[in-house]
Design a protein around this motif. Structure first.
Motif, mmCIF file in Angstrom:
data_model
loop_
_atom_site.group_PDB
_atom_site.id
_atom_site.type_symbol
_atom_site.label_atom_id
_atom_site.label_comp_id
_atom_site.label_asym_id
_atom_site.label_seq_id
_atom_site.Cartn_x
_atom_site.Cartn_y
_atom_site.Cartn_z
ATOM 1 N N PHE A 139 0.843 -1.202 0.000
ATOM 2 C CA PHE A 139 0.000 0.000 0.000
ATOM 3 C C PHE A 139 0.875 1.248 0.000
ATOM 4 C CE2 PHE A 139 -2.603 3.233 2.282
ATOM 5 C CZ PHE A 139 -3.644 3.321 1.373
ATOM 6 N N ASN A 140 1.908 1.227 0.795
ATOM 7 C CA ASN A 140 2.841 2.351 0.835
ATOM 8 C C ASN A 140 3.439 2.592 -0.555
ATOM 9 O OD1 ASN A 140 3.855 4.126 2.941
ATOM 10 N ND2 ASN A 140 5.883 3.370 2.388
ATOM 11 N N HIS A 141 3.815 1.512 -1.224
ATOM 12 C CA HIS A 141 4.392 1.630 -2.567
ATOM 13 C C HIS A 141 3.351 2.133 -3.565
ATOM 14 C CE1 HIS A 141 7.031 0.799 -5.946
ATOM 15 N NE2 HIS A 141 6.040 0.133 -6.526
ATOM 16 N N ALA A 142 2.106 1.659 -3.455
ATOM 17 C CA ALA A 142 1.044 2.066 -4.385
ATOM 18 C C ALA A 142 0.787 3.567 -4.308
ATOM 19 C CB ALA A 142 -0.244 1.300 -4.073
ATOM 20 N N LEU A 143 1.050 4.161 -3.160
ATOM 21 C CA LEU A 143 0.779 5.586 -2.983
ATOM 22 C C LEU A 143 1.777 6.474 -3.726
ATOM 23 C CD1 LEU A 143 -0.197 5.602 0.791
ATOM 24 C CD2 LEU A 143 -1.717 5.778 -1.177
ATOM 25 N N THR A 144 2.802 5.858 -4.323
ATOM 26 C CA THR A 144 3.708 6.650 -5.160
ATOM 27 C C THR A 144 2.999 7.103 -6.439
ATOM 28 O OG1 THR A 144 4.579 4.643 -6.222
ATOM 29 C CG2 THR A 144 5.769 5.491 -4.304
ATOM 30 N N ASN A 145 1.885 6.424 -6.772
ATOM 31 C CA ASN A 145 1.136 6.776 -7.986
ATOM 32 C C ASN A 145 -0.254 7.327 -7.687
ATOM 33 O OD1 ASN A 145 3.183 5.784 -9.815
ATOM 34 N ND2 ASN A 145 2.557 3.710 -9.207
ATOM 35 N N VAL A 146 -0.593 7.484 -6.412
ATOM 36 C CA VAL A 146 -1.925 7.958 -6.009
ATOM 37 C C VAL A 146 -1.751 9.061 -4.967
ATOM 38 C CG1 VAL A 146 -4.113 7.323 -4.906
ATOM 39 C CG2 VAL A 146 -2.950 5.676 -6.389
ATOM 40 N N GLN A 147 -2.526 10.151 -5.095
ATOM 41 C CA GLN A 147 -2.443 11.212 -4.088
ATOM 42 C C GLN A 147 -3.189 10.758 -2.835
ATOM 43 O OE1 GLN A 147 -4.076 14.981 -5.225
ATOM 44 N NE2 GLN A 147 -3.329 16.017 -3.389
ATOM 45 N N LEU A 148 -2.448 10.555 -1.757
ATOM 46 C CA LEU A 148 -3.031 10.012 -0.533
ATOM 47 C C LEU A 148 -4.207 10.856 -0.045
ATOM 48 C CD1 LEU A 148 -2.923 8.012 1.852
ATOM 49 C CD2 LEU A 148 -1.274 9.548 2.938
ATOM 50 N N GLU A 149 -4.037 12.167 0.004
ATOM 51 C CA GLU A 149 -5.070 13.035 0.577
ATOM 52 C C GLU A 149 -6.328 13.073 -0.291
ATOM 53 O OE1 GLU A 149 -1.931 13.784 0.201
ATOM 54 O OE2 GLU A 149 -1.216 13.904 2.266
ATOM 55 N N GLY A 150 -6.230 12.568 -1.520
ATOM 56 C CA GLY A 150 -7.415 12.534 -2.382
ATOM 57 C C GLY A 150 -8.245 11.282 -2.172
ATOM 58 N N LEU A 151 -7.757 10.340 -1.368
ATOM 59 C CA LEU A 151 -8.480 9.086 -1.140
ATOM 60 C C LEU A 151 -9.499 9.239 -0.015
ATOM 61 C CD1 LEU A 151 -5.678 6.338 -1.155
ATOM 62 C CD2 LEU A 151 -7.435 6.705 -2.897
ATOM 63 N N SER A 152 -10.746 8.802 -0.274
ATOM 64 C CA SER A 152 -11.712 8.702 0.817
ATOM 65 C C SER A 152 -11.420 7.417 1.595
ATOM 66 C CB SER A 152 -13.137 8.651 0.262
ATOM 67 O OG SER A 152 -13.318 7.432 -0.451
ATOM 68 N N GLU A 153 -12.050 7.266 2.754
ATOM 69 C CA GLU A 153 -11.848 6.039 3.535
ATOM 70 C C GLU A 153 -12.304 4.820 2.737
ATOM 71 O OE1 GLU A 153 -12.947 6.233 7.635
ATOM 72 O OE2 GLU A 153 -13.217 4.072 7.806
ATOM 73 N N ASN A 154 -13.436 4.950 2.022
ATOM 74 C CA ASN A 154 -13.933 3.821 1.236
ATOM 75 C C ASN A 154 -12.977 3.471 0.096
ATOM 76 O OD1 ASN A 154 -16.191 3.349 2.771
ATOM 77 N ND2 ASN A 154 -17.501 4.701 1.552
ATOM 78 N N GLU A 155 -12.429 4.491 -0.558
ATOM 79 C CA GLU A 155 -11.483 4.238 -1.656
ATOM 80 C C GLU A 155 -10.208 3.575 -1.136
ATOM 81 O OE1 GLU A 155 -12.738 7.897 -4.663
ATOM 82 O OE2 GLU A 155 -11.302 8.248 -3.029
ATOM 83 N N ALA A 156 -9.732 4.046 0.004
ATOM 84 C CA ALA A 156 -8.547 3.414 0.605
ATOM 85 C C ALA A 156 -8.863 1.973 0.990
ATOM 86 C CB ALA A 156 -8.107 4.214 1.834
ATOM 87 N N ARG A 157 -10.061 1.764 1.502
ATOM 88 C CA ARG A 157 -10.458 0.416 1.932
ATOM 89 C C ARG A 157 -10.471 -0.554 0.747
ATOM 90 N NH1 ARG A 157 -12.734 -0.746 6.595
ATOM 91 N NH2 ARG A 157 -13.296 1.435 6.958
ATOM 92 N N GLU A 158 -10.979 -0.094 -0.396
ATOM 93 C CA GLU A 158 -11.019 -0.959 -1.574
ATOM 94 C C GLU A 158 -9.611 -1.335 -2.030
ATOM 95 O OE1 GLU A 158 -13.530 -2.569 -3.106
ATOM 96 O OE2 GLU A 158 -14.558 -1.876 -1.285
ATOM 97 N N MET A 159 -8.718 -0.352 -2.039
ATOM 98 C CA MET A 159 -7.327 -0.637 -2.398
ATOM 99 C C MET A 159 -6.716 -1.662 -1.444
ATOM 100 S SD MET A 159 -5.614 3.073 -3.303
ATOM 101 C CE MET A 159 -3.976 2.333 -3.434
ATOM 102 N N ILE A 160 -6.964 -1.465 -0.165
ATOM 103 C CA ILE A 160 -6.363 -2.335 0.856
ATOM 104 C C ILE A 160 -6.938 -3.746 0.763
ATOM 105 C CG2 ILE A 160 -6.199 -2.706 3.358
ATOM 106 C CD1 ILE A 160 -6.221 0.482 3.508
ATOM 107 N N ARG A 161 -8.248 -3.842 0.543
ATOM 108 C CA ARG A 161 -8.859 -5.177 0.433
ATOM 109 C C ARG A 161 -8.241 -5.965 -0.714
ATOM 110 N NH1 ARG A 161 -15.279 -3.661 1.384
ATOM 111 N NH2 ARG A 161 -15.194 -3.750 3.680
ATOM 112 N N GLN A 162 -8.005 -5.293 -1.830
ATOM 113 C CA GLN A 162 -7.410 -5.966 -2.983
ATOM 114 C C GLN A 162 -5.997 -6.448 -2.654
ATOM 115 O OE1 GLN A 162 -7.583 -3.727 -6.614
ATOM 116 N NE2 GLN A 162 -6.215 -5.110 -7.714
#
Length: 229
Positions: free
Chosen positions: A200-223
């Motif tokens: 997840f930490n590595h994936a955030l190199t391509n995604v703006q962390l502060e733009g993620l909602s809790e639900n969006e972060a949750r979906e990424m993490i579940r995957q």
């Protein structure tokens, strides 16, 4: 409840903290400390009597270096220190709490293994959430509690792998990601926690962390969790 004004240890005051003090072989007197303690802008206050009582009880009831001390104190420290994040961002506050108010707690919780490691527990803070011993407890409770509900905070401190792997990552100050991560990893083994937080930490190199909602972060993490099992 008695409110006590909070203070900060100045940068120069850090020089008073030597090996003998960190080991508990020497103490610092009020006379030595006075010129290095100053008010915090805005004069914030806190219920330090509540924290005093909790710290005293924990030191009496728990053996030295017991990691369960963290979970026993995090909620009480967070409730007692009802401060803004702006105030919590002042490293001098955490240095004052660790060096002046609760040095016995730091020594009771953390074994002296090296000067560098113990200095971090007394004089860390700032951007490193995981460093100063009291700063760490307050911030993890701040990021995982929901109003008066500290159940996630308790669950996190019951799993030292979670504490180490989630809160030592750079995303750890972003509450939506932290809450989603703690929920999704609650029942996972250490191997999955390690792999998921790393990916997840590595994936955030391509995604703006502060733009993620809790639900969006949750979906990424579940995957990532599903792929890591």
């Amino acid at each position: 409840m008695t409110e006590t004004e909070l203070h900060r240890l100045t940068e120069d005051g850090r020089r008073l903290v030597g090996q003998s003090f960190m080991k508990g072989e020497a103490t610092l007197t009020d006379e030595q400390l006075d010129e290095y303690i100053e008010p915090i802008p805005g004069h914030p206050t806190a219920d330090l009597d509540r924290i005093d009582s909790s710290v005293q009880q924990v030191v009496q009831e728990y053996p030295e270096y017991d990691t369960a001390i963290d979970g026993a104190l995090a909620e009480e420290i967070h409730r007692g220190l009802d401060i803004t994040r702006r105030t919590a961002g002042d490293p001098g506050l955490w240095h004052w709490l660790a060096v002046v108010r609760y040095p016995e707690l730091i020594r009771h919780r953390w074994e002296y293994r090296s000067e560098e490691a113990m200095r971090e527990k007394f004089l860390g803070a700032g951007s490193d959430l995981y460093s100063n011993a009291i700063h760490r407890l307050w911030w993890i409770a701040e990021l995982t509690s929901r109003d008066d509900d500290y159940s996630t905070t308790d669950a996190v401190f019951a799993n030292q792998t979670m504490v180490n792997k989630v809160f030592d990552r750079w995303f750890a100050r972003y509450r939506p990601a932290v809450r989603a991560m703690c929920d999704e990893l609650a029942d996972e083994p250490s191997r999955v926690i390690d792999e998921t937080t790393r990916r997840f930490n590595h994936a955030l190199t391509n995604v703006q962390l502060e733009g993620l909602s809790e639900n969006e972060a949750r979906e990424m993490i579940r995957q990532i969790v599903a792929e890591s099992r």
